[in-house]
Design a protein around this motif. Sequence first.
Motif, short mmCIF file in Angstrom:
data_model
loop_
_atom_site.label_atom_id
_atom_site.label_comp_id
_atom_site.label_asym_id
_atom_site.label_seq_id
_atom_site.Cartn_x
_atom_site.Cartn_y
_atom_site.Cartn_z
N PHE A 3 0.83 -1.21 0.00
CA PHE A 3 0.00 0.00 0.00
C PHE A 3 0.86 1.26 0.00
CE2 PHE A 3 -1.78 3.26 2.84
CZ PHE A 3 -2.82 3.70 2.04
N TRP A 30 -8.84 4.45 1.90
CA TRP A 30 -8.15 3.23 2.28
C TRP A 30 -8.34 2.93 3.77
CZ3 TRP A 30 -6.01 -0.98 0.42
CH2 TRP A 30 -5.73 -1.04 -0.94
N MET A 33 -11.92 1.66 4.25
CA MET A 33 -12.08 0.31 3.71
C MET A 33 -11.27 -0.70 4.52
SD MET A 33 -12.15 0.61 -0.47
CE MET A 33 -10.41 0.34 -0.55
N GLY A 34 -10.18 -0.26 5.10
CA GLY A 34 -9.31 -1.16 5.84
C GLY A 34 -9.85 -1.60 7.18
N ALA A 37 -12.04 -4.64 6.75
CA ALA A 37 -11.26 -5.69 6.10
C ALA A 37 -10.30 -6.35 7.07
CB ALA A 37 -10.50 -5.11 4.91
N TYR A 41 -10.29 -10.26 8.20
CA TYR A 41 -9.09 -11.09 8.10
C TYR A 41 -8.74 -11.69 9.46
CZ TYR A 41 -4.36 -12.55 7.04
OH TYR A 41 -3.22 -13.29 6.88
N TYR A 63 -15.27 -7.40 2.32
CA TYR A 63 -14.43 -6.21 2.48
C TYR A 63 -12.95 -6.53 2.25
CZ TYR A 63 -18.29 -3.48 4.35
OH TYR A 63 -19.47 -2.81 4.50
N ALA A 64 -12.53 -7.67 2.75
CA ALA A 64 -11.13 -8.07 2.57
C ALA A 64 -10.83 -8.32 1.09
CB ALA A 64 -10.82 -9.31 3.40
N THR A 66 -12.42 -6.97 -1.43
CA THR A 66 -12.47 -5.66 -2.09
C THR A 66 -11.15 -4.93 -1.90
OG1 THR A 66 -14.85 -5.55 -1.71
CG2 THR A 66 -13.73 -3.49 -2.24
N LEU A 67 -10.59 -5.01 -0.72
CA LEU A 67 -9.30 -4.36 -0.46
C LEU A 67 -8.19 -4.99 -1.29
CD1 LEU A 67 -8.80 -2.05 1.58
CD2 LEU A 67 -7.65 -3.73 2.99
N THR A 70 -8.69 -3.82 -4.92
CA THR A 70 -8.30 -2.43 -5.08
C THR A 70 -6.79 -2.29 -5.10
OG1 THR A 70 -10.30 -1.78 -3.90
CG2 THR A 70 -8.61 -0.12 -4.14
N MET A 71 -6.10 -3.03 -4.26
CA MET A 71 -4.64 -2.99 -4.25
C MET A 71 -4.09 -3.52 -5.57
SD MET A 71 -2.20 -2.12 -2.16
CE MET A 71 -1.35 -1.37 -3.49
#
Length: 87
Positions: A3, A30, A33-34, A37, A41, A63-64, A66-67, A70-71
């Motif tokens: 990131f 971020w 969203m994190g 996520a 996790y 959510y995880a 999606t993260l 996105t990364m």
Amino acid sequence: LCFDVSAFFLKYALWVPPSHVLNTFRLVLWFLMGLPAVNEYYVFMQRSAAKKHGFFLEKLGAYAWTLVATMLIEVLVSIKFGRGLYP
């Protein structure tokens, strides 16, 4: 780690100054969203550790994923627009 490196590569490849509002918006997005996520996790890892006690392994949350997606998109954008910029 990915990131943080992606943030510098995107700023350099897309010629966005560090003080631009887009960088602040990206960091806030971020962060928001994190939060869920990381929770998903953590629960995923705890349940997989409890698998040996007879519990079933659940899937990683939306959510995880999606993260992660996105990364991956940010890395691909850095590669596409950074071609020839990096030694």
